[in-house]
Each structure stands twice: as C-alpha cells, then as structure tokens.
Scaffold this motif. Structure first.
Motif, PDB file in Angstrom:
ATOM      1  N   PHE A  43       0.808  -1.220   0.000  1.00  0.00           N
ATOM      2  CA  PHE A  43       0.000   0.000   0.000  1.00  0.00           C
ATOM      3  C   PHE A  43       0.849   1.281   0.000  1.00  0.00           C
ATOM      4  N   ASN A  44       2.157   1.099  -0.022  1.00  0.00           N
ATOM      5  CA  ASN A  44       3.067   2.246   0.002  1.00  0.00           C
ATOM      6  C   ASN A  44       2.771   3.177   1.179  1.00  0.00           C
ATOM      7  N   TYR A  45       2.527   2.560   2.338  1.00  0.00           N
ATOM      8  CA  TYR A  45       2.186   3.328   3.538  1.00  0.00           C
ATOM      9  C   TYR A  45       3.000   2.793   4.711  1.00  0.00           C
ATOM     10  N   SER A  46       3.471   3.702   5.534  1.00  0.00           N
ATOM     11  CA  SER A  46       4.178   3.300   6.748  1.00  0.00           C
ATOM     12  C   SER A  46       3.973   4.366   7.809  1.00  0.00           C
ATOM     13  N   SER A  47       4.305   4.036   9.033  1.00  0.00           N
ATOM     14  CA  SER A  47       4.142   4.976  10.135  1.00  0.00           C
ATOM     15  C   SER A  47       5.255   4.759  11.148  1.00  0.00           C
ATOM     16  N   ASN A  48       5.712   5.857  11.737  1.00  0.00           N
ATOM     17  CA  ASN A  48       6.711   5.742  12.794  1.00  0.00           C
ATOM     18  C   ASN A  48       6.165   4.969  13.989  1.00  0.00           C
ATOM     19  N   GLY A  49       4.836   4.979  14.134  1.00  0.00           N
ATOM     20  CA  GLY A  49       4.237   4.218  15.235  1.00  0.00           C
ATOM     21  C   GLY A  49       4.549   2.743  15.132  1.00  0.00           C
ATOM     22  N   PHE A  50       4.562   2.186  13.900  1.00  0.00           N
ATOM     23  CA  PHE A  50       4.895   0.771  13.709  1.00  0.00           C
ATOM     24  C   PHE A  50       6.325   0.487  14.174  1.00  0.00           C
ATOM     25  N   LEU A  51       7.224   1.399  13.821  1.00  0.00           N
ATOM     26  CA  LEU A  51       8.620   1.210  14.215  1.00  0.00           C
ATOM     27  C   LEU A  51       8.797   1.342  15.727  1.00  0.00           C
ATOM     28  N   GLU A  52       8.149   2.354  16.308  1.00  0.00           N
ATOM     29  CA  GLU A  52       8.335   2.605  17.732  1.00  0.00           C
ATOM     30  C   GLU A  52       7.741   1.501  18.594  1.00  0.00           C
ATOM     31  N   VAL A  53       6.616   0.941  18.175  1.00  0.00           N
ATOM     32  CA  VAL A  53       6.037  -0.131  18.978  1.00  0.00           C
ATOM     33  C   VAL A  53       6.950  -1.351  18.980  1.00  0.00           C
ATOM     34  N   GLN A  54       7.683  -1.566  17.885  1.00  0.00           N
ATOM     35  CA  GLN A  54       8.673  -2.648  17.872  1.00  0.00           C
ATOM     36  C   GLN A  54       9.775  -2.375  18.883  1.00  0.00           C
ATOM     37  N   TRP A  55      10.257  -1.126  18.938  1.00  0.00           N
ATOM     38  CA  TRP A  55      11.291  -0.771  19.905  1.00  0.00           C
ATOM     39  C   TRP A  55      10.766  -0.928  21.326  1.00  0.00           C
ATOM     40  N   TYR A  56       9.515  -0.534  21.533  1.00  0.00           N
ATOM     41  CA  TYR A  56       8.920  -0.641  22.869  1.00  0.00           C
ATOM     42  C   TYR A  56       8.869  -2.105  23.317  1.00  0.00           C
ATOM     43  N   LEU A  57       8.409  -2.958  22.414  1.00  0.00           N
ATOM     44  CA  LEU A  57       8.293  -4.376  22.751  1.00  0.00           C
ATOM     45  C   LEU A  57       9.659  -4.988  23.024  1.00  0.00           C
ATOM     46  N   PHE A  58      10.661  -4.616  22.220  1.00  0.00           N
ATOM     47  CA  PHE A  58      12.004  -5.146  22.449  1.00  0.00           C
ATOM     48  C   PHE A  58      12.551  -4.659  23.785  1.00  0.00           C
ATOM     49  N   ALA A  59      12.328  -3.371  24.104  1.00  0.00           N
ATOM     50  CA  ALA A  59      12.799  -2.832  25.378  1.00  0.00           C
ATOM     51  C   ALA A  59      12.168  -3.574  26.546  1.00  0.00           C
ATOM     52  N   TRP A  60      10.865  -3.819  26.448  1.00  0.00           N
ATOM     53  CA  TRP A  60      10.183  -4.551  27.513  1.00  0.00           C
ATOM     54  C   TRP A  60      10.732  -5.983  27.644  1.00  0.00           C
ATOM     55  N   SER A  61      10.911  -6.667  26.530  1.00  0.00           N
ATOM     56  CA  SER A  61      11.397  -8.054  26.600  1.00  0.00           C
ATOM     57  C   SER A  61      12.803  -8.101  27.179  1.00  0.00           C
ATOM     58  N   PHE A  62      13.648  -7.150  26.802  1.00  0.00           N
ATOM     59  CA  PHE A  62      15.031  -7.121  27.277  1.00  0.00           C
ATOM     60  C   PHE A  62      15.097  -6.812  28.765  1.00  0.00           C
ATOM     61  N   LEU A  63      14.313  -5.820  29.207  1.00  0.00           N
ATOM     62  CA  LEU A  63      14.422  -5.367  30.592  1.00  0.00           C
ATOM     63  C   LEU A  63      13.727  -6.302  31.577  1.00  0.00           C
ATOM     64  N   VAL A  64      12.514  -6.752  31.240  1.00  0.00           N
ATOM     65  CA  VAL A  64      11.793  -7.573  32.222  1.00  0.00           C
ATOM     66  C   VAL A  64      12.389  -8.976  32.320  1.00  0.00           C
ATOM     67  N   ALA A  65      13.173  -9.395  31.327  1.00  0.00           N
ATOM     68  CA  ALA A  65      13.800 -10.718  31.382  1.00  0.00           C
ATOM     69  C   ALA A  65      15.160 -10.700  32.064  1.00  0.00           C
ATOM     70  N   ALA A  66      15.605  -9.535  32.565  1.00  0.00           N
ATOM     71  CA  ALA A  66      16.916  -9.449  33.211  1.00  0.00           C
ATOM     72  C   ALA A  66      16.971 -10.323  34.468  1.00  0.00           C
ATOM     73  N   GLY A  67      15.888 -10.316  35.252  1.00  0.00           N
ATOM     74  CA  GLY A  67      15.848 -11.158  36.439  1.00  0.00           C
ATOM     75  C   GLY A  67      15.863 -12.634  36.083  1.00  0.00           C
ATOM     76  N   TYR A  68      15.133 -13.002  35.044  1.00  0.00           N
ATOM     77  CA  TYR A  68      15.109 -14.390  34.562  1.00  0.00           C
ATOM     78  C   TYR A  68      16.507 -14.817  34.112  1.00  0.00           C
ATOM     79  N   THR A  69      17.218 -13.901  33.448  1.00  0.00           N
ATOM     80  CA  THR A  69      18.578 -14.206  32.990  1.00  0.00           C
ATOM     81  C   THR A  69      19.511 -14.432  34.172  1.00  0.00           C
ATOM     82  N   LEU A  70      19.363 -13.622  35.224  1.00  0.00           N
ATOM     83  CA  LEU A  70      20.178 -13.806  36.424  1.00  0.00           C
ATOM     84  C   LEU A  70      19.829 -15.121  37.108  1.00  0.00           C
ATOM     85  N   LEU A  71      18.537 -15.454  37.140  1.00  0.00           N
ATOM     86  CA  LEU A  71      18.102 -16.722  37.731  1.00  0.00           C
ATOM     87  C   LEU A  71      18.817 -17.893  37.089  1.00  0.00           C
TER      88      LEU A  71
END
Length: 204
Positions: A43-71
């Motif tokens: 559709f030749n359409y894109s939005s910065n929101g699509f990109l930012e939500v990916q960054w948000y999800l990656f940040a959440w997965s990386f940070l909340v799994a820090a305790g699991y990684t230490l475990l």
C-alpha cells in the motif's frame, strides 16, 4: 532461614513466569515488523508508530527478562580466575557483588527513573517523530525490569548464604546443570552399571 528460602523460591517463580512469557513480546515485535513491511510494499504506507512499537516491545522483553537471565546465571561472567578459586571464596565474591554492586545500581536506577516516568505520564509526552507514540509506556519497562532484577539479586543472595550455612544447594550451578558431585556420582553409577554388564573373568 527457611522463611527467607521460601521468599527466594517465590521470587524465582515470579521471574521464571515473566521470563517464560516475555518471549511473546519478541514474537509480537516480529509480527508487527512483518505486517509493517507488507503494508509498506503493498500500500506504500508506513508509520513511525509501527517502528516505535517494535522498539517498545524489544525494550520490555530485554528489561523484564533481566531477572530471569540472572536466575539462570546467563549474564556475562569473567570466570577465568573465579572458577579456579575455592567454592567458599566464589560464594563470598558473589555475595559481595550482589550487596555492593547489583543492589546499589538497581536502587540508583529506580531512584532516577521513577520520577521521570511519573513526569512523562503526567505530561503525556509524545515521541517527536511524526505518528510517534506516547513515551511513558516504554519508560515503565525500566522500573519493572530493575525491580525484578533487584528481587532476583536478593534471591541469589539468600541462596548463597543458605549454601554457606549448609541449608541449600549450590547456587553457582546453573539450573539444569549438574554439580561436580552429581557428575562424579553419575560417572560412578555408569561404571558400576558397565561392570555389572561385563563382569571380569575369574582367574583360574
């Protein structure tokens, strides 16, 4: 000590649960990335929101799994020297690291980021990029992640002290990994089983 060990087990279960399901954040980011690519091509359409939500999800997965990684003792460790030291010394190094490094760093990050999170929530700060998202949801990953990491650090501290007191298993062994004693016992069992299958011939 038993009450502290019960607390440690509860923290371990919490981080195991979070770590188990944080993989879905990566999956969601991957799906959104694929959808974004398809929409952009078709559709030749894109939005910065699509990109930012990916960054948000990656940040959440990386940070909340820090305790699991230490475990699971999967954080980067330089064990060239430490692994050659007596077990008691290794445990004391672990204890000092948890008390004087991990705990203060986690508390400092929480002290700095919680007011900033409150400010971003109160002001409704948005991304400066066109079509960008609210900022506070990604900032919320910082206190959540560091609280889970701090709790897991305290859980490991409890396990180290319990082991030194003879009241718990060796916490330096990764989950699912056999200790040196268990490996030796397994080797002896295998040798005994082999000897039973192939008894030595009697001398005449």
């Amino acid at each position: 000590m038993q009450a502290l060990l019960a607390l440690s087990r509860a923290i371990d279960k919490l981080n195991a649960f979070v770590g188990k399901y944080s993989i879905w954040l990566i999956f969601a980011a991957t799906v959104i990335s694929a959808i974004n690519a398809i929409v952009r091509k078709v559709f030749n359409y894109s939005s910065n929101g699509f990109l930012e939500v990916q960054w948000y999800l990656f940040a959440w997965s990386f940070l909340v799994a820090a305790g699991y990684t230490l475990l699971h003792r999967e954080h980067v460790r330089i064990d060239v020297l430490n692994s050659r030291l007596p077990k008691k010394v290794q445990l004391w190094i672990e204890i000092l690291g948890l008390i004087f490094f991990l705990t203060p760093i986690c508390i400092l990050v929480l002290w700095l980021c919680i007011p900033m999170l409150g400010e971003k929530f109160a002001t409704g700060e948005m991304s400066p990029n066109p079509g960008g998202l609210l900022r506070w949801p990604v900032w919320a990953a910082l206190p959540v992640g560091f609280v889970l990491l701090l709790l897991q650090g305290w859980s490991e501290l409890i396990k180290c002290i319990a082991f030194l007191r003879g009241q718990g298993p060796d916490p330096t062994v990764k989950l699912g990994e056999k200790s040196a004693e268990e490996e030796l016992a397994e080797l002896l069992r295998q040798q005994a089983a082999a000897a039973a299958r192939n008894p030595a011939p009697h001398a005449h």
